[in-house]
Design a protein around this motif. Sequence first.
Motif, PDB file in Angstrom:
ATOM      1  N   TYR A 172       2.281   8.895   4.856  1.00 40.81           N
ATOM      2  CA  TYR A 172       1.067   8.056   4.854  1.00 40.81           C
ATOM      3  C   TYR A 172       1.215   6.823   5.745  1.00 40.81           C
ATOM      4  O   TYR A 172       2.191   6.100   5.664  1.00 40.81           O
ATOM      5  CB  TYR A 172       0.741   7.614   3.415  1.00 40.81           C
ATOM      6  CG  TYR A 172      -0.351   6.581   3.333  1.00 40.81           C
ATOM      7  CD1 TYR A 172      -1.666   6.915   3.647  1.00 40.81           C
ATOM      8  CD2 TYR A 172      -0.085   5.268   2.958  1.00 40.81           C
ATOM      9  CE1 TYR A 172      -2.677   5.969   3.588  1.00 40.81           C
ATOM     10  CE2 TYR A 172      -1.092   4.303   2.898  1.00 40.81           C
ATOM     11  CZ  TYR A 172      -2.387   4.661   3.216  1.00 40.81           C
ATOM     12  OH  TYR A 172      -3.380   3.721   3.162  1.00 40.81           O
ATOM     13  N   GLU A 173       0.209   6.617   6.601  1.00 38.35           N
ATOM     14  CA  GLU A 173       0.138   5.394   7.410  1.00 38.35           C
ATOM     15  C   GLU A 173      -1.001   4.542   6.861  1.00 38.35           C
ATOM     16  O   GLU A 173      -2.147   4.988   6.850  1.00 38.35           O
ATOM     17  CB  GLU A 173      -0.162   5.750   8.878  1.00 38.35           C
ATOM     18  CG  GLU A 173       1.051   6.142   9.680  1.00 38.35           C
ATOM     19  CD  GLU A 173       2.166   5.102   9.628  1.00 38.35           C
ATOM     20  OE1 GLU A 173       1.861   3.901   9.687  1.00 38.35           O
ATOM     21  OE2 GLU A 173       3.337   5.513   9.512  1.00 38.35           O
ATOM     22  N   PRO A 174      -0.725   3.332   6.408  1.00 38.11           N
ATOM     23  CA  PRO A 174      -1.785   2.517   5.821  1.00 38.11           C
ATOM     24  C   PRO A 174      -2.999   2.364   6.747  1.00 38.11           C
ATOM     25  O   PRO A 174      -2.844   2.147   7.957  1.00 38.11           O
ATOM     26  CB  PRO A 174      -1.104   1.172   5.573  1.00 38.11           C
ATOM     27  CG  PRO A 174       0.319   1.525   5.367  1.00 38.11           C
ATOM     28  CD  PRO A 174       0.592   2.672   6.289  1.00 38.11           C
ATOM     29  N   PHE A 175      -4.150   2.504   6.142  1.00 32.50           N
ATOM     30  CA  PHE A 175      -5.433   2.300   6.839  1.00 32.50           C
ATOM     31  C   PHE A 175      -6.233   1.454   5.851  1.00 32.50           C
ATOM     32  O   PHE A 175      -6.797   1.977   4.888  1.00 32.50           O
ATOM     33  CB  PHE A 175      -6.085   3.663   7.107  1.00 32.50           C
ATOM     34  CG  PHE A 175      -7.440   3.574   7.774  1.00 32.50           C
ATOM     35  CD1 PHE A 175      -7.594   2.969   9.007  1.00 32.50           C
ATOM     36  CD2 PHE A 175      -8.562   4.125   7.160  1.00 32.50           C
ATOM     37  CE1 PHE A 175      -8.845   2.899   9.620  1.00 32.50           C
ATOM     38  CE2 PHE A 175      -9.816   4.065   7.775  1.00 32.50           C
ATOM     39  CZ  PHE A 175      -9.951   3.448   9.004  1.00 32.50           C
ATOM     40  N   ILE A 176      -6.234   0.158   6.059  1.00 32.09           N
ATOM     41  CA  ILE A 176      -6.718  -0.752   5.017  1.00 32.09           C
ATOM     42  C   ILE A 176      -7.998  -1.441   5.469  1.00 32.09           C
ATOM     43  O   ILE A 176      -7.990  -2.283   6.377  1.00 32.09           O
ATOM     44  CB  ILE A 176      -5.633  -1.799   4.657  1.00 32.09           C
ATOM     45  CG1 ILE A 176      -4.291  -1.088   4.369  1.00 32.09           C
ATOM     46  CG2 ILE A 176      -6.074  -2.621   3.459  1.00 32.09           C
ATOM     47  CD1 ILE A 176      -3.130  -2.037   4.118  1.00 32.09           C
ATOM     48  N   ILE A 177      -9.068  -1.059   4.833  1.00 30.02           N
ATOM     49  CA  ILE A 177     -10.379  -1.610   5.183  1.00 30.02           C
ATOM     50  C   ILE A 177     -10.634  -2.839   4.316  1.00 30.02           C
ATOM     51  O   ILE A 177     -10.610  -2.761   3.083  1.00 30.02           O
ATOM     52  CB  ILE A 177     -11.485  -0.558   4.946  1.00 30.02           C
ATOM     53  CG1 ILE A 177     -11.226   0.688   5.808  1.00 30.02           C
ATOM     54  CG2 ILE A 177     -12.866  -1.138   5.215  1.00 30.02           C
ATOM     55  CD1 ILE A 177     -11.143   0.418   7.297  1.00 30.02           C
ATOM     56  N   VAL A 217       0.513   2.126  -4.110  1.00 27.27           N
ATOM     57  CA  VAL A 217      -0.705   2.934  -4.248  1.00 27.27           C
ATOM     58  C   VAL A 217      -0.367   4.397  -3.974  1.00 27.27           C
ATOM     59  O   VAL A 217       0.217   4.707  -2.932  1.00 27.27           O
ATOM     60  CB  VAL A 217      -1.806   2.468  -3.259  1.00 27.27           C
ATOM     61  CG1 VAL A 217      -3.089   3.258  -3.488  1.00 27.27           C
ATOM     62  CG2 VAL A 217      -2.075   0.976  -3.415  1.00 27.27           C
ATOM     63  N   TRP A 218      -0.731   5.274  -4.897  1.00 22.47           N
ATOM     64  CA  TRP A 218      -0.552   6.720  -4.695  1.00 22.47           C
ATOM     65  C   TRP A 218      -1.919   7.261  -4.288  1.00 22.47           C
ATOM     66  O   TRP A 218      -2.821   7.358  -5.117  1.00 22.47           O
ATOM     67  CB  TRP A 218      -0.050   7.342  -6.010  1.00 22.47           C
ATOM     68  CG  TRP A 218       0.393   8.769  -5.875  1.00 22.47           C
ATOM     69  CD1 TRP A 218       0.109   9.637  -4.885  1.00 22.47           C
ATOM     70  CD2 TRP A 218       1.217   9.490  -6.814  1.00 22.47           C
ATOM     71  NE1 TRP A 218       0.693  10.852  -5.122  1.00 22.47           N
ATOM     72  CE2 TRP A 218       1.381  10.791  -6.299  1.00 22.47           C
ATOM     73  CE3 TRP A 218       1.827   9.163  -8.032  1.00 22.47           C
ATOM     74  CZ2 TRP A 218       2.117  11.777  -6.976  1.00 22.47           C
ATOM     75  CZ3 TRP A 218       2.558  10.130  -8.701  1.00 22.47           C
ATOM     76  CH2 TRP A 218       2.705  11.417  -8.161  1.00 22.47           C
ATOM     77  N   HIS A 219      -2.094   7.582  -3.012  1.00 22.38           N
ATOM     78  CA  HIS A 219      -3.417   7.936  -2.495  1.00 22.38           C
ATOM     79  C   HIS A 219      -3.787   9.389  -2.790  1.00 22.38           C
ATOM     80  O   HIS A 219      -2.932  10.275  -2.766  1.00 22.38           O
ATOM     81  CB  HIS A 219      -3.470   7.690  -0.985  1.00 22.38           C
ATOM     82  CG  HIS A 219      -3.467   6.235  -0.640  1.00 22.38           C
ATOM     83  ND1 HIS A 219      -4.616   5.501  -0.507  1.00 22.38           N
ATOM     84  CD2 HIS A 219      -2.451   5.364  -0.444  1.00 22.38           C
ATOM     85  CE1 HIS A 219      -4.311   4.236  -0.221  1.00 22.38           C
ATOM     86  NE2 HIS A 219      -2.994   4.130  -0.182  1.00 22.38           N
ATOM     87  N   ALA A 220      -5.080   9.598  -3.015  1.00 20.31           N
ATOM     88  CA  ALA A 220      -5.616  10.922  -3.333  1.00 20.31           C
ATOM     89  C   ALA A 220      -5.506  11.854  -2.122  1.00 20.31           C
ATOM     90  O   ALA A 220      -5.712  11.402  -0.982  1.00 20.31           O
ATOM     91  CB  ALA A 220      -7.080  10.792  -3.747  1.00 20.31           C
ATOM     92  N   PHE A 221      -5.204  13.121  -2.369  1.00 26.08           N
ATOM     93  CA  PHE A 221      -5.174  14.139  -1.308  1.00 26.08           C
ATOM     94  C   PHE A 221      -4.405  13.639  -0.086  1.00 26.08           C
ATOM     95  O   PHE A 221      -4.828  13.851   1.051  1.00 26.08           O
ATOM     96  CB  PHE A 221      -6.606  14.518  -0.890  1.00 26.08           C
ATOM     97  CG  PHE A 221      -7.275  15.499  -1.826  1.00 26.08           C
ATOM     98  CD1 PHE A 221      -7.129  16.861  -1.632  1.00 26.08           C
ATOM     99  CD2 PHE A 221      -8.036  15.068  -2.894  1.00 26.08           C
ATOM    100  CE1 PHE A 221      -7.732  17.781  -2.485  1.00 26.08           C
ATOM    101  CE2 PHE A 221      -8.643  15.973  -3.749  1.00 26.08           C
ATOM    102  CZ  PHE A 221      -8.491  17.333  -3.540  1.00 26.08           C
ATOM    103  N   ASP A 272       0.846  -1.200   0.000  1.00 31.54           N
ATOM    104  CA  ASP A 272       0.000   0.000   0.000  1.00 31.54           C
ATOM    105  C   ASP A 272       0.884   1.254   0.000  1.00 31.54           C
ATOM    106  O   ASP A 272       0.646   2.209  -0.739  1.00 31.54           O
ATOM    107  CB  ASP A 272      -0.919  -0.011   1.225  1.00 31.54           C
ATOM    108  CG  ASP A 272      -1.968   1.097   1.179  1.00 31.54           C
ATOM    109  OD1 ASP A 272      -2.352   1.510   0.068  1.00 31.54           O
ATOM    110  OD2 ASP A 272      -2.397   1.555   2.258  1.00 31.54           O
ATOM    111  N   ARG A 273       1.929   1.229   0.821  1.00 27.38           N
ATOM    112  CA  ARG A 273       2.853   2.370   0.874  1.00 27.38           C
ATOM    113  C   ARG A 273       3.576   2.573  -0.451  1.00 27.38           C
ATOM    114  O   ARG A 273       3.753   3.669  -0.912  1.00 27.38           O
ATOM    115  CB  ARG A 273       3.891   2.161   1.961  1.00 27.38           C
ATOM    116  CG  ARG A 273       3.451   2.637   3.302  1.00 27.38           C
ATOM    117  CD  ARG A 273       4.663   2.956   4.196  1.00 27.38           C
ATOM    118  NE  ARG A 273       4.224   2.988   5.568  1.00 27.38           N
ATOM    119  CZ  ARG A 273       4.180   1.918   6.365  1.00 27.38           C
ATOM    120  NH1 ARG A 273       4.561   0.742   5.921  1.00 27.38           N
ATOM    121  NH2 ARG A 273       3.756   2.024   7.597  1.00 27.38           N
TER     122      ARG A 273
END
Length: 451
Positions: A27-32, A17-21, A13-14
């Motif tokens: 970034y700390e992964p928050f994976i639902i 994935v390039w996360h929006a905003f 994920d780190r």
Amino acid sequence: MHDTNTEQLNDWDRRAVWHAFTQMAEYEPFIIERADGCVLVDIDGNQYIDGVSSLWCNIHGHRHPRLGAALREQLDRVAHVTNLGASNPTTIKLARRLVDISPPGLEHVFFSDDGATAVEVAVKMAFQYWRQRGDPRPEKTCYLALADGYHGDTLGSVSIGGVERFHAMFRPLLFHTLRLPAPDSYRTPRGVSPENLAAYHLDKLEAMLREHHRRIAAMVIEPLVQAAAGMIMHPPGYLGGVRRLTRQYDVLMIADEVAVGFGRTGRMFACGHEDVSPDLLCLAKGLTGGYMPMAATLATEEIYGAFLGDYAESKTFFHGHTYGGNPLGAAVALANLEIFEQEQTLAGLQPKIARLAEHLDRIGKLPHVGDVRQRGMIAAVELVEDEATKRPYDWAEKRGMKVCDSALTEGVWLRPLGNVIVIMPPLAITLEQLDRICDAVQRGIAAATGC
Ligand SMILES: Cc1ncc(COP(=O)(O)O)c(C=O)c1O
């Protein structure tokens, strides 16, 4: 994927994935991994109440049986049909239903896939309309919008938008937009009382229209609540006044209900609070109950008519998106609207709206809470450094994020807008869950302000 362990997912994920905003450096992964009703469950099994409707789109909760069934039934027919010169029964029924429930006069539905594209479509339609109508007005090429407006992240929508921190970077790429101050009920101009606020801003609008109406194609507005600006709330009467003046000065009105539509304000559409029918209406987010990317731009007969003609006249709206009108999205959107009726969702909101108001009343008295505001199921708490002067905290101090970080440790997931903590849960939230969200916010504010 089942054999991929938590550590591996966090790492991918780190890296991948390039996360929006999101500042990826921190970034700390928050994976639902799954969800049920208004509760999200992460890959470690921790549960969180979804306090912001998975970014303002979930309506009836996650994994609603009717929504899942609608998707499965549609999958057994067809997953995708283009809407470039073709159609399918589910999309047709949805268009018809949207015409039925939207403000009077909106008769034609153009489908796209996200809020930004719904606005992009409206902006282009307005431009082309003035060039092609019976009495053409090709000089109408300019747009009027509000300071701090947010309409999405494609370049047309960013040009209309006015959130400095998001949009200033791209200014060299944007078209010019005329701008009026936001009719903000918290930060009011000196000497203007709450009762006179709408009139004050409508005077400004009229002055602008008087001077520039000949070149303005459309005014774009988020009705009642400017969401991404920090849930800025407009005074009563402003929206109706905008409709009256835009009509008087022959300027189209584009209502962007991407965030406020589908019950958030307590009515199906925010425009309904002031009996407003815009010329173009933009819908997305809650359209599918928060299940699928789908958006719609609704237009009047007058606008639609200007695009009709012989093929060779080239009046066609040359705009489209591969997945516009996607049948899976349409199926779940239709089911979403059915649930509104079956479960009497809007009628059921009143106790929740009242409970939210009680909590805000209490939270509003805490130190460093400059303002609490609410419109239906949309609530916001604004932290300030100094309550008397309303001086904001420096945004880099991330006070809002600190409140949300604290709430997360209590099993409540929220996402702030700078110093503003947004509470905008699914309409299906229970009273007990609302209590938990608001109590977590209260403790989070104490943690973030040190009071
Ligand atoms: C009022 C408004 N318009 C448009 C958009 C853009 O929607 P999307 O993110 O689906 O492109 C948003 C998103 O928050 C919004 O709040």
